[in-house]
Design a protein around this motif. Structure first.
Motif, PDB file in Angstrom:
ATOM      1  N   LEU A   1       0.821  -1.208   0.000  1.00 27.40           N
ATOM      2  CA  LEU A   1       0.000   0.000   0.000  1.00 27.40           C
ATOM      3  C   LEU A   1       0.855   1.259   0.000  1.00 27.40           C
ATOM      4  O   LEU A   1       0.488   2.263  -0.630  1.00 27.40           O
ATOM      5  N   LEU A   2       1.995   1.226   0.685  1.00 26.48           N
ATOM      6  CA  LEU A   2       2.936   2.358   0.654  1.00 26.48           C
ATOM      7  C   LEU A   2       3.481   2.552  -0.760  1.00 26.48           C
ATOM      8  O   LEU A   2       3.564   3.691  -1.243  1.00 26.48           O
ATOM      9  N   GLN A   3       3.858   1.462  -1.408  1.00 20.06           N
ATOM     10  CA  GLN A   3       4.400   1.546  -2.764  1.00 20.06           C
ATOM     11  C   GLN A   3       3.390   2.120  -3.747  1.00 20.06           C
ATOM     12  O   GLN A   3       3.760   2.834  -4.678  1.00 20.06           O
ATOM     13  N   LYS A   4       2.117   1.823  -3.528  1.00 21.83           N
ATOM     14  CA  LYS A   4       1.055   2.340  -4.392  1.00 21.83           C
ATOM     15  C   LYS A   4       0.649   3.762  -3.995  1.00 21.83           C
ATOM     16  O   LYS A   4      -0.190   4.374  -4.652  1.00 21.83           O
ATOM     17  N   ARG A   5       1.200   4.239  -2.879  1.00 20.53           N
ATOM     18  CA  ARG A   5       0.904   5.570  -2.319  1.00 20.53           C
ATOM     19  C   ARG A   5      -0.551   5.705  -1.863  1.00 20.53           C
ATOM     20  O   ARG A   5      -1.125   6.779  -1.888  1.00 20.53           O
ATOM     21  N   TRP A   6      -1.134   4.576  -1.462  1.00 18.94           N
ATOM     22  CA  TRP A   6      -2.486   4.589  -0.928  1.00 18.94           C
ATOM     23  C   TRP A   6      -2.473   4.842   0.569  1.00 18.94           C
ATOM     24  O   TRP A   6      -3.519   5.161   1.155  1.00 18.94           O
ATOM     25  N   ILE A   7      -1.311   4.658   1.195  1.00 22.62           N
ATOM     26  CA  ILE A   7      -1.120   5.005   2.601  1.00 22.62           C
ATOM     27  C   ILE A   7       0.213   5.732   2.730  1.00 22.62           C
ATOM     28  O   ILE A   7       1.063   5.663   1.836  1.00 22.62           O
ATOM     29  N   ALA A   8       0.371   6.428   3.843  1.00 23.90           N
ATOM     30  CA  ALA A   8       1.627   7.106   4.175  1.00 23.90           C
ATOM     31  C   ALA A   8       2.028   6.640   5.569  1.00 23.90           C
ATOM     32  O   ALA A   8       1.218   6.090   6.316  1.00 23.90           O
ATOM     33  N   SER A   9       3.295   6.863   5.914  1.00 23.24           N
ATOM     34  CA  SER A   9       3.756   6.450   7.243  1.00 23.24           C
ATOM     35  C   SER A   9       4.541   7.569   7.902  1.00 23.24           C
ATOM     36  O   SER A   9       5.119   8.427   7.233  1.00 23.24           O
ATOM     37  N   ALA A  10       4.527   7.549   9.223  1.00 20.88           N
ATOM     38  CA  ALA A  10       5.292   8.508  10.020  1.00 20.88           C
ATOM     39  C   ALA A  10       5.596   7.862  11.368  1.00 20.88           C
ATOM     40  O   ALA A  10       4.798   7.075  11.883  1.00 20.88           O
ATOM     41  N   TRP A  11       6.767   8.186  11.911  1.00 25.41           N
ATOM     42  CA  TRP A  11       7.136   7.642  13.212  1.00 25.41           C
ATOM     43  C   TRP A  11       6.389   8.364  14.316  1.00 25.41           C
ATOM     44  O   TRP A  11       6.135   9.568  14.228  1.00 25.41           O
ATOM     45  N   GLY A  12       6.018   7.620  15.338  1.00 26.76           N
ATOM     46  CA  GLY A  12       5.334   8.183  16.491  1.00 26.76           C
ATOM     47  C   GLY A  12       5.556   7.305  17.701  1.00 26.76           C
ATOM     48  O   GLY A  12       6.381   6.390  17.677  1.00 26.76           O
ATOM     49  N   THR A  13       4.812   7.581  18.755  1.00 29.08           N
ATOM     50  CA  THR A  13       4.925   6.825  19.999  1.00 29.08           C
ATOM     51  C   THR A  13       3.644   6.037  20.220  1.00 29.08           C
ATOM     52  O   THR A  13       2.550   6.592  20.168  1.00 29.08           O
ATOM     53  N   SER A  14       3.806   4.747  20.454  1.00 25.74           N
ATOM     54  CA  SER A  14       2.647   3.869  20.656  1.00 25.74           C
ATOM     55  C   SER A  14       2.070   4.081  22.048  1.00 25.74           C
ATOM     56  O   SER A  14       2.646   4.769  22.890  1.00 25.74           O
ATOM     57  N   GLU A  15       0.925   3.428  22.296  1.00 20.32           N
ATOM     58  CA  GLU A  15       0.253   3.558  23.592  1.00 20.32           C
ATOM     59  C   GLU A  15       1.088   3.006  24.743  1.00 20.32           C
ATOM     60  O   GLU A  15       0.889   3.403  25.888  1.00 20.32           O
ATOM     61  N   ASN A  16       2.045   2.119  24.451  1.00 20.50           N
ATOM     62  CA  ASN A  16       2.925   1.624  25.520  1.00 20.50           C
ATOM     63  C   ASN A  16       4.280   2.339  25.501  1.00 20.50           C
ATOM     64  O   ASN A  16       5.274   1.810  25.978  1.00 20.50           O
ATOM     65  N   ASN A  17       4.280   3.542  24.938  1.00 20.87           N
ATOM     66  CA  ASN A  17       5.426   4.453  24.971  1.00 20.87           C
ATOM     67  C   ASN A  17       6.640   3.950  24.193  1.00 20.87           C
ATOM     68  O   ASN A  17       7.771   4.241  24.554  1.00 20.87           O
ATOM     69  N   ARG A  18       6.391   3.201  23.134  1.00 15.54           N
ATOM     70  CA  ARG A  18       7.474   2.729  22.266  1.00 15.54           C
ATOM     71  C   ARG A  18       7.395   3.434  20.920  1.00 15.54           C
ATOM     72  O   ARG A  18       6.317   3.798  20.463  1.00 15.54           O
ATOM     73  N   ARG A  19       8.535   3.573  20.302  1.00 19.00           N
ATOM     74  CA  ARG A  19       8.599   4.170  18.976  1.00 19.00           C
ATOM     75  C   ARG A  19       7.985   3.186  17.972  1.00 19.00           C
ATOM     76  O   ARG A  19       8.298   1.998  17.972  1.00 19.00           O
ATOM     77  N   ALA A  20       7.086   3.681  17.138  1.00 21.35           N
ATOM     78  CA  ALA A  20       6.402   2.822  16.164  1.00 21.35           C
ATOM     79  C   ALA A  20       6.098   3.628  14.909  1.00 21.35           C
ATOM     80  O   ALA A  20       5.951   4.852  14.961  1.00 21.35           O
ATOM     81  N   LYS A  21       6.010   2.929  13.801  1.00 20.62           N
ATOM     82  CA  LYS A  21       5.622   3.570  12.548  1.00 20.62           C
ATOM     83  C   LYS A  21       4.105   3.515  12.441  1.00 20.62           C
ATOM     84  O   LYS A  21       3.508   2.448  12.533  1.00 20.62           O
ATOM     85  N   PHE A  22       3.497   4.669  12.277  1.00 23.85           N
ATOM     86  CA  PHE A  22       2.052   4.778  12.143  1.00 23.85           C
ATOM     87  C   PHE A  22       1.692   4.991  10.678  1.00 23.85           C
ATOM     88  O   PHE A  22       2.378   5.718   9.967  1.00 23.85           O
TER      89      PHE A  22
END
Length: 113
Positions: free
Chosen positions: A59-80
């Protein structure tokens, strides 16, 4: 539901389900997407995280979604991941296609012998 009664995801439907989840819920990380799909499916289907990540890459390759780094609910770094305008347009196309195909299958299964 017993593990042996769980269904796998039908070929070609995972992208539609991921797009719909992101459209309905908003940005989620990969693990959150997998768990949400299981919740929506009332745990009747198994959602393999590896399969979800493969779909996310597609889906990223088709540009139907985008991603960005953030902090998950358990305070870990995650790609959203979030749906893009092109992804919303594709969601409409995929939803119409799913309605057509599932309607046809329903009619075939309802045929008398």
């Amino acid at each position: 539901m017993a593990a042996d009664r769980k269904s796998g995801i039908l070929q070609g439907t995972l992208d539609l389900m991921v797009l719909k989840a992101l459209d309905a819920i908003g940005p989620l990380h990969g693990y959150g997407i997998a768990r949400r799909l299981e919740q929506i499916g009332e745990r009747a289907m198994e959602v393999n995280q590896g399969t979800v990540y493969a779909a996310l890459i597609r889906l990223l390759q088709k540009r139907w979604i985008a991603s960005a780094w953030g902090t998950s609910e358990n305070n870990r770094r995650a790609k959203f991941y979030s749906i893009t305008p092109a992804g919303r347009r594709q969601l409409v196309v995929e939803t119409e296609n799913w309605a057509r195909v599932s309607g046809m299958i329903g009619r075939l299964l309802g045929m008398a012998r």
